[in-house]
Design an enzyme around this catalytic site. Structure first.
Site, PDB file in Angstrom:
ATOM      1  N   GLU A  73      13.073  20.584 -76.928  1.00  0.00           N
ATOM      2  CA  GLU A  73      12.184  20.425 -75.779  1.00  0.00           C
ATOM      3  C   GLU A  73      10.787  20.129 -76.303  1.00  0.00           C
ATOM      4  O   GLU A  73      10.310  20.818 -77.208  1.00  0.00           O
ATOM      5  CB  GLU A  73      12.149  21.723 -74.960  1.00  0.00           C
ATOM      6  CG  GLU A  73      13.476  22.061 -74.340  1.00  0.00           C
ATOM      7  CD  GLU A  73      13.440  23.411 -73.627  1.00  0.00           C
ATOM      8  OE1 GLU A  73      12.450  24.161 -73.777  1.00  0.00           O
ATOM      9  OE2 GLU A  73      14.418  23.708 -72.921  1.00  0.00           O
ATOM     10  N   ALA A 115     -14.234  15.534 -76.424  1.00  0.00           N
ATOM     11  CA  ALA A 115     -12.904  14.984 -76.684  1.00  0.00           C
ATOM     12  C   ALA A 115     -12.306  14.477 -75.389  1.00  0.00           C
ATOM     13  O   ALA A 115     -12.754  14.860 -74.303  1.00  0.00           O
ATOM     14  CB  ALA A 115     -11.993  16.053 -77.277  1.00  0.00           C
ATOM     15  N   GLU A 159     -15.717   8.754 -74.038  1.00  0.00           N
ATOM     16  CA  GLU A 159     -15.737  10.203 -73.808  1.00  0.00           C
ATOM     17  C   GLU A 159     -17.068  10.825 -74.232  1.00  0.00           C
ATOM     18  O   GLU A 159     -17.568  11.732 -73.568  1.00  0.00           O
ATOM     19  CB  GLU A 159     -14.580  10.883 -74.537  1.00  0.00           C
ATOM     20  CG  GLU A 159     -13.217  10.584 -73.929  1.00  0.00           C
ATOM     21  CD  GLU A 159     -12.986  11.271 -72.583  1.00  0.00           C
ATOM     22  OE1 GLU A 159     -13.718  12.217 -72.247  1.00  0.00           O
ATOM     23  OE2 GLU A 159     -12.068  10.846 -71.856  1.00  0.00           O
ATOM     24  N   GLU A 216     -19.019  12.644 -71.250  1.00  0.00           N
ATOM     25  CA  GLU A 216     -19.105  14.105 -71.293  1.00  0.00           C
ATOM     26  C   GLU A 216     -20.480  14.615 -71.694  1.00  0.00           C
ATOM     27  O   GLU A 216     -20.903  15.683 -71.247  1.00  0.00           O
ATOM     28  CB  GLU A 216     -18.047  14.669 -72.254  1.00  0.00           C
ATOM     29  CG  GLU A 216     -16.626  14.443 -71.760  1.00  0.00           C
ATOM     30  CD  GLU A 216     -15.592  15.224 -72.554  1.00  0.00           C
ATOM     31  OE1 GLU A 216     -14.456  15.295 -72.080  1.00  0.00           O
ATOM     32  OE2 GLU A 216     -15.909  15.758 -73.644  1.00  0.00           O
ATOM     33  N   GLU A 249       1.592  14.910 -79.636  1.00  0.00           N
ATOM     34  CA  GLU A 249       0.158  14.660 -79.545  1.00  0.00           C
ATOM     35  C   GLU A 249      -0.476  14.382 -80.900  1.00  0.00           C
ATOM     36  O   GLU A 249      -0.249  15.098 -81.869  1.00  0.00           O
ATOM     37  CB  GLU A 249      -0.552  15.873 -78.918  1.00  0.00           C
ATOM     38  CG  GLU A 249      -2.063  15.670 -78.819  1.00  0.00           C
ATOM     39  CD  GLU A 249      -2.790  16.817 -78.132  1.00  0.00           C
ATOM     40  OE1 GLU A 249      -2.161  17.861 -77.866  1.00  0.00           O
ATOM     41  OE2 GLU A 249      -3.991  16.656 -77.857  1.00  0.00           O
TER      42      GLU A 249
END
Ligand SMILES: [Mg+2]
Length: 181
Positions: free
Chosen positions: A40, A78, A94, A98, A121
């Site tokens: 998974e 990030a 970003e 941000e 990731e």
């Protein structure tokens, strides 16, 4: 890396959850000894994190509430890649969105894999220098506070556990270990 074949081979699989930006997959795989098991994992679009350094030695950080942990964290600016977006574009976008800063000098530092056991990731770490303030424009539903701390103080916060976010630990220590400043 050579050695015996440790590859786990896909037999069948299903997407068990499709969210706004992650999906959860459950696959049946064949292990190296011929047996089968389930894997998974979370599919993630990838992300960037930015170590943005001021000429005076301060580094840009953010305080954000991270809901899974029900608390605030200090972390590097990030963000996730938009579909088809190159990492460099994500990094510039970003940082501006941000923190309100643009940078004259960009350097790609490294690719890190923060969660190899259950997610694909990958986060590219970028260094940004020559900072100039423009105007931040946070996404709807995004709330954060920007702070600039002396770089050595940020590293001290890694050491004493005030900074624990993985990409932030990696980015700060990467710069400390490998960059002449
Ligand atoms: Mg973000």
């Amino acid at each position: 890396m050579k050695g015996k074949d440790l590859t786990e081979r896909f037999l069948s699989g299903e997407e068990i959850y499709a969210g706004k930006f992650i999906t959860v997959q459950r696959d049946l795989v064949r292990l190296p000894d011929g047996s089968e098991t389930a894997r998974e994992y979370v599919r993630h679009p990838g992300a960037v994190a930015i170590v943005a350094l001021f000429d005076d030695g301060r580094v840009l950080l953010e305080r954000q509430h991270r809901y899974p942990h029900r608390r605030d964290f200090i972390e590097l600016p990030a963000g996730k890649l938009e579909p088809e977006e190159p990492h460099f574009e994500t990094a510039k976008r970003e940082l501006l969105e941000e923190t309100g800063y643009v940078a004259r000098e960009w350097t790609r530092l490294a690719l890190i894999h923060p969660t190899i056991a259950y997610s694909d990731e990958g986060i590219e770490l970028w260094l940004a220098r020559g900072l100039e303030l423009r105007e931040a424009k946070l996404d709807a539903g995004e709330f954060l506070e920007v702070l600039a701390l002396p770089f050595d103080e940020a590293v001290a916060m890694v050491r004493d556990g005030r900074i624990t976010d993985g990409k932030t630990v990696a980015g700060l220590l990467w710069v400390k270990a490998f960059l002449q400043r």
